[in-house]
Enzyme design. Structure first.
Site, PDB file in Angstrom:
ATOM      1  N   ALA A 156      24.815  30.776  -4.359  1.00 13.39           N
ATOM      2  CA  ALA A 156      25.489  29.509  -4.062  1.00 13.39           C
ATOM      3  C   ALA A 156      26.843  29.497  -4.762  1.00 13.39           C
ATOM      4  O   ALA A 156      27.014  30.083  -5.828  1.00 13.39           O
ATOM      5  CB  ALA A 156      24.627  28.349  -4.544  1.00 13.39           C
ATOM      6  N   GLY A 157      27.812  28.859  -4.154  1.00 14.91           N
ATOM      7  CA  GLY A 157      29.144  28.817  -4.745  1.00 14.91           C
ATOM      8  C   GLY A 157      30.012  27.793  -4.050  1.00 14.91           C
ATOM      9  O   GLY A 157      29.507  26.857  -3.412  1.00 14.91           O
ATOM     10  N   CYS A 213      37.791  37.564   6.814  1.00 13.73           N
ATOM     11  CA  CYS A 213      36.861  37.827   7.927  1.00 13.73           C
ATOM     12  C   CYS A 213      36.024  36.631   8.335  1.00 13.73           C
ATOM     13  O   CYS A 213      36.096  36.188   9.485  1.00 13.73           O
ATOM     14  CB  CYS A 213      35.932  38.978   7.560  1.00 13.73           C
ATOM     15  N   GLY A 268      35.295  32.345   1.796  1.00 10.31           N
ATOM     16  CA  GLY A 268      36.683  32.407   2.257  1.00 10.31           C
ATOM     17  C   GLY A 268      36.957  33.815   2.724  1.00 10.31           C
ATOM     18  O   GLY A 268      36.034  34.532   3.117  1.00 10.31           O
ATOM     19  N   LYS A 300      37.821  33.501  10.020  1.00 10.26           N
ATOM     20  CA  LYS A 300      38.476  33.852  11.293  1.00 10.26           C
ATOM     21  C   LYS A 300      37.447  34.289  12.338  1.00 10.26           C
ATOM     22  O   LYS A 300      37.517  33.881  13.500  1.00 10.26           O
ATOM     23  CB  LYS A 300      39.477  34.968  10.978  1.00 10.26           C
ATOM     24  N   PHE A 324      32.563  47.336   8.763  1.00 11.25           N
ATOM     25  CA  PHE A 324      31.787  46.350   7.996  1.00 11.25           C
ATOM     26  C   PHE A 324      32.165  46.444   6.519  1.00 11.25           C
ATOM     27  O   PHE A 324      31.310  46.414   5.638  1.00 11.25           O
ATOM     28  CB  PHE A 324      30.286  46.605   8.184  1.00 11.25           C
ATOM     29  N   ASN A 369      28.817  39.004  10.969  1.00 16.58           N
ATOM     30  CA  ASN A 369      29.583  38.132  10.078  1.00 16.58           C
ATOM     31  C   ASN A 369      29.119  36.680  10.182  1.00 16.58           C
ATOM     32  O   ASN A 369      29.057  35.965   9.178  1.00 16.58           O
ATOM     33  CB  ASN A 369      31.077  38.238  10.384  1.00 16.58           C
TER      34      ASN A 369
HETATM   35  C1  UDX Z   1      32.960  40.334   4.759  1.00 16.75           C
HETATM   36  C2  UDX Z   1      31.732  41.161   5.183  1.00 16.75           C
HETATM   37  O1  UDX Z   1      30.852  41.291   4.065  1.00 16.75           O
HETATM   38  C3  UDX Z   1      32.156  42.517   5.706  1.00 16.75           C
HETATM   39  O2  UDX Z   1      31.005  43.218   6.168  1.00 16.75           O
HETATM   40  C4  UDX Z   1      33.125  42.298   6.867  1.00 16.75           C
HETATM   41  O3  UDX Z   1      33.569  43.511   7.383  1.00 16.75           O
HETATM   42  C5  UDX Z   1      34.313  41.465   6.408  1.00 16.75           C
HETATM   43  O4  UDX Z   1      33.851  40.239   5.853  1.00 16.75           O
HETATM   44  P1  UDX Z   1      34.581  40.219   2.647  1.00 16.75           P
HETATM   45  O5  UDX Z   1      35.241  39.074   3.353  1.00 16.75           O
HETATM   46  O6  UDX Z   1      35.443  41.277   2.057  1.00 16.75           O
HETATM   47  O7  UDX Z   1      33.574  40.984   3.656  1.00 16.75           O
HETATM   48  O8  UDX Z   1      33.730  39.613   1.441  1.00 16.75           O
HETATM   49  P2  UDX Z   1      32.214  39.284   1.099  1.00 16.75           P
HETATM   50  O9  UDX Z   1      31.850  40.034  -0.124  1.00 16.75           O
HETATM   51  O10 UDX Z   1      31.343  39.419   2.257  1.00 16.75           O
HETATM   52  O11 UDX Z   1      32.353  37.742   0.676  1.00 16.75           O
HETATM   53  C6  UDX Z   1      32.832  36.770   1.584  1.00 16.75           C
HETATM   54  C7  UDX Z   1      32.844  35.388   0.967  1.00 16.75           C
HETATM   55  O12 UDX Z   1      31.540  34.888   0.800  1.00 16.75           O
HETATM   56  C8  UDX Z   1      33.494  35.306  -0.406  1.00 16.75           C
HETATM   57  O13 UDX Z   1      34.264  34.112  -0.452  1.00 16.75           O
HETATM   58  C9  UDX Z   1      32.324  35.231  -1.368  1.00 16.75           C
HETATM   59  O14 UDX Z   1      32.630  34.592  -2.574  1.00 16.75           O
HETATM   60  C10 UDX Z   1      31.336  34.452  -0.537  1.00 16.75           C
HETATM   61  N1  UDX Z   1      29.930  34.695  -0.898  1.00 16.75           N
HETATM   62  C11 UDX Z   1      29.361  35.909  -0.643  1.00 16.75           C
HETATM   63  C12 UDX Z   1      29.181  33.681  -1.476  1.00 16.75           C
HETATM   64  O15 UDX Z   1      29.668  32.578  -1.722  1.00 16.75           O
HETATM   65  N2  UDX Z   1      27.866  33.923  -1.756  1.00 16.75           N
HETATM   66  C13 UDX Z   1      27.270  35.105  -1.497  1.00 16.75           C
HETATM   67  O16 UDX Z   1      26.054  35.229  -1.765  1.00 16.75           O
HETATM   68  C14 UDX Z   1      28.045  36.132  -0.933  1.00 16.75           C
END
Ligand code: UDX
Length: 437
Positions: free
Chosen positions: A255-256, A263, A260, A266, A152, A211
């Site tokens: 919000a954003g 993880c 992407g 996919k 994770f 996820n």
């Molecule tokens: C994620 C999971 O958090 C992790 O537990 C898993 O093993 C792999 O996928 P990661 O992809 O590295 O990790 O990034 P994460 O920090 O979760 O952000 C994912 C995406 O969501 C990013 O594009 C981020 O900008 C976006 N995001 C995240 C938001 O837009 N808003 C949020 O509040 C949180």
């Protein structure tokens, strides 16, 4: 414990380095000789804060080594972790398991004694059964238990996530295998990280469900953000207002421009395929995927609207290109769709990113890359904050404004208060707040 880690990608390398830091004896194996050569020289194949130091100190301590020879790595191991890639299969979105099954066969041939074979790669429900079958067929004499142990880890915070996990999930119903896993994770267990034992299929599903839920949370707040813009409410206050409810929780409500990365995109697709195969549809996740896809391009349209609907010949500077900060990963980054939407509408696009330019270049062939946010903004009609890197959180806005040709500032991460942007002489556009008059 002796551990072999098959695959030195993101998950394998971080996990291998952290296990060695716990005092285990770890050999990381990869087919890619260039990667292994580089690792021998202390050069990391990915950008992850703290990883180079962790690798270096454990190599120096004699607990961590690298090889291309799988048999050498697996010989005598108590546990063999499979941490190879499971990309989306071209065409249908299923997880491509060819690397997992290929590695399994090689491991089976290389086993020299009893070992736990652990799938750390994200694999669809039932993959552990197939891994077990391959081992039985390839090496009928081998004593091996197949266990699921999903990761994770967040990119950019992976070492901390590994060492201070919310939980460790181990999918096995075999007591001997469970004991090996307990021993491997003992340092964390002592720190009271919950070690959750489940069936193997359950563990495999936990990873996807986690996820998909997080992707849903983000997508939910993104749609609420759109509604906030329409009705004149503030999404950050809504997020705080709902997030303070312990049942909801404050995290993952920023919000954003859409999620992407390697993880969420996919894994949500692969989960939908599993659901389809078992005639158990996941309508919520289907919507999440569709809404998130549409959102990325919609962010390009937001910029076009901010420039009065016409960007032909205008210059737009995108600040932050990676899918999130502290990584050089460009996989499914919203910036890619934004660039496309802008270029399709005739804009000239510039980009700045602290770490991601090398990966961004082949994905954005017409974009000119700048060395600083201010150089990117020089003569630009609009500046768009796409990814909230720390260096982009404290921009000198008057300096930015002075460099620009026009005054449009689009903050897709709600980093800057609108008043501050306006005081610098810029016109503010953001996410989830009523447009300014
Ligand atoms: C994620 C999971 O958090 C992790 O537990 C898993 O093993 C792999 O996928 P990661 O992809 O590295 O990790 O990034 P994460 O920090 O979760 O952000 C994912 C995406 O969501 C990013 O594009 C981020 O900008 C976006 N995001 C995240 C938001 O837009 N808003 C949020 O509040 C949180």
């Amino acid at each position: 414990m002796r551990i072999a880690m098959i695959g030195t990608g993101y998950v394998g390398l971080v996990s291998g380095a952290c296990f060695s830091d716990f005092g285990h004896d770890v050999v990381c194996v990869d087919k890619d000789a260039r990667k292994i050569d580089a690792l021998h020289q202390g050069v990391m194949p990915i950008f992850e804060p703290g990883l180079d130091r962790l690798v270096e100190s454990n190599v120096r301590g004699g607990r961590l080594s690298f090889t291309t020879d799988l048999a050498e790595g697996v010989a005598g191991a108590d546990a063999v972790f499979i941490a190879v890639g499971t990309p989306s299969r071209r065409g249908d979105g299923h997880a491509d398991l060819s690397y997992v099954f290929g590695a399994t066969e090689e491991i089976a041939r290389a086993l020299t004694g009893p070992a736990v074979v652990v799938t750390k790669s994200t694999v669809p429900v039932g993959t552990g059964d197939e891994v077990e079958r391959i081992i039985r067929e390839t090496a009928p004499e081998a004593k091996a238990w197949v266990v699921s142990n999903p990761e994770f880890l967040r990119e950019g915070a992976a070492i901390d996530d590994f060492k201070r996990p919310d939980r460790i999930v181990v999918g096995t119903e075999d007591e001997e295998a469970a004991e090996v896993m307990r021993e491997i994770y003992r340092p964390l267990y002592l720190n009271k990280a919950p070690l959750l034992f489940t069936s193997r299929r359950t563990a495999e599903l936990i990873k996807y469900a986690a996820n998909a839920f997080l992707a849903t949370k983000i997508t939910f707040i993104n749609e609420i953000a759109d509604l906030c813009e329409a009705v004149g409410a503030e999404v950050q206050d809504v997020a705080r207002g709902i997030g303070l409810d312990n049942r909801i929780g404050a995290k993952f409500l920023h919000a954003g421009p859409g999620y992407g990365g390697s993880c969420f995109p996919k894994d949500t697709l692969a989960l939908l395929k599993t659901a389809e195969d078992h005639q158990s549809p996941l309508r919520i996740v289907e919507s999440v995927v569709a809404v998130n896809d549409a959102r990325k391009r919609a962010m390009g349209r937001k910029v076009i609207q901010a420039l009065d609907g016409d960007v032909r010949g205008k210059t737009v500077a995108l600040l932050g290109l990676t899918f999130k900060p502290n990584t050089d990963d460009m996989r499914d980054a919203p910036s890619i769709s934004i660039v496309q939407a802008l270029e399709d509408a005739g804009a000239i696009v510039r980009g700045y990113d602290p770490e991601g330019v090398e990966q961004a270049r082949p994905l954005m062939r017409n974009v000119a890359f700048a060395d600083s946010p201010y150089a990117a903004a020089d003569g630009a009609d609009a500046v768009v904050l796409v990814t909230e890197w720390d260096v982009l959180r404290a921009l000198d806005l008057p300096r930015l404004a002075a460099a620009m040709a026009d005054t449009v500032f689009v903050d897709l991460r709600n980093v800057y208060p609108p008043e501050e942007v306006e005081e610098a002489g810029l016109r503010w556009f953001g996410v989830g707040r009523a447009p300014r008059g």
